[in-house]
Design a protein around this motif. Structure first.
Motif, PDB file in Angstrom:
ATOM      1  N   LEU A  11     108.331 -41.192   4.617  1.00 32.45           N
ATOM      2  CA  LEU A  11     107.648 -39.364   4.593  1.00 32.45           C
ATOM      3  C   LEU A  11     107.918 -38.595   3.778  1.00 32.45           C
ATOM      4  O   LEU A  11     107.953 -37.284   3.312  1.00 32.45           O
ATOM      5  N   THR A  49     113.451 -35.147  19.627  1.00 34.25           N
ATOM      6  CA  THR A  49     112.344 -34.875  18.491  1.00 34.25           C
ATOM      7  C   THR A  49     111.590 -34.588  19.477  1.00 34.25           C
ATOM      8  O   THR A  49     110.352 -33.406  18.687  1.00 34.25           O
ATOM      9  N   ARG A 101     114.034 -40.096   5.377  1.00 31.69           N
ATOM     10  CA  ARG A 101     112.674 -39.565   5.508  1.00 31.69           C
ATOM     11  C   ARG A 101     111.975 -40.998   4.790  1.00 31.69           C
ATOM     12  O   ARG A 101     110.868 -40.942   4.544  1.00 31.69           O
ATOM     13  N   SER A 129     112.602 -30.548  14.004  1.00 29.63           N
ATOM     14  CA  SER A 129     111.401 -30.980  13.053  1.00 29.63           C
ATOM     15  C   SER A 129     111.592 -31.285  12.092  1.00 29.63           C
ATOM     16  O   SER A 129     112.812 -31.873  11.962  1.00 29.63           O
ATOM     17  N   MET A 130     110.768 -32.146  11.489  1.00 31.26           N
ATOM     18  CA  MET A 130     110.727 -33.774  10.325  1.00 31.26           C
ATOM     19  C   MET A 130     111.447 -33.231   9.124  1.00 31.26           C
ATOM     20  O   MET A 130     112.604 -33.764   8.710  1.00 31.26           O
ATOM     21  N   MET A 177     115.228 -34.661   9.108  1.00 32.51           N
ATOM     22  CA  MET A 177     116.406 -35.848   9.074  1.00 32.51           C
ATOM     23  C   MET A 177     116.558 -35.387   7.387  1.00 32.51           C
ATOM     24  O   MET A 177     116.301 -34.553   6.884  1.00 32.51           O
TER      25      MET A 177
END
Length: 183
Positions: A182, A130, A177, A168-169, A172
């Protein structure tokens, strides 16, 4: 997931641990008290009285009064090898800070099979973290290699840490998320 004790547990014997996220080896001493934060895959994350997070390998679960969380880990394999068998095994490698597999976090960038001239099967994996400064890279890379070696009909494994493209997120899964609030 195992039901975790709410109260701190006292270590029954010395055991090796790894600092999270630094990735430095350390030792927990018999008699130390820790809170067990999670038991997933082959690892246990504990928090010391000083608030330090440590990762304990499942082989040392008995020091915490637990059974090895990997004892119930079974690598399913069909009669015919598929790369899905490898991905299923990688689902058992968890980030020690977040109770999420490296697959669901989107840390696995590439997973390929190569049949060598001698007929052996090599699995090549590109994996990221990450953050580039994550000290757990070598630990999680070794975990990934270990679980993939357990897949029937895998002869060799190469796991390479890569940083391009940066994680990056949005890598996911939607389920993760949603789980992490998120979405």
């Amino acid at each position: 997931m195992t039901t975790l004790p709410r109260e701190p547990v006292e270590l029954e014997r010395d055991c090796s641990a790894t600092t999270v996220p630094g990735g430095r080896p350390t030792t927990l001493a018999a008699g130390d008290r820790v809170h067990i934060m999670q038991t997933l895959g082959e690892s246990i994350t504990v928090q010391t009285a000083r608030g330090e997070l440590l990762r304990v390998h499942g082989e040392d679960a008995d020091a915490l009064g637990l059974h090895n969380p990997a004892a119930n880990f079974e690598v399913a394999g069909s009669q015919t090898f598929t790369i899905d068998d490898v991905v299923a095994a990688l689902q058992n490698v968890y980030d020690p800070e977040i109770p999420v597999s490296v697959v669901e976090l989107g840390l696995i960038y590439r997973c390929d099979e190569e049949i060598r001239a001698d007929g052996t099967r090599l699995i090549s994996i590109d994996m990221s973290m990450t953050a580039p400064g994550c000290g757990m890279g070598d630990v999680l890379r070794a975990d990934a290699e270990r679980v993939v070696r357990m897949v029937p009909r895998v002869d060799d494994v190469e796991v390479t840490l890569v940083w391009d493209p940066p994680w990056s997120m949005n890598r996911m899964s939607d389920a993760v998320r949603l789980q992490l609030g998120l979405l």
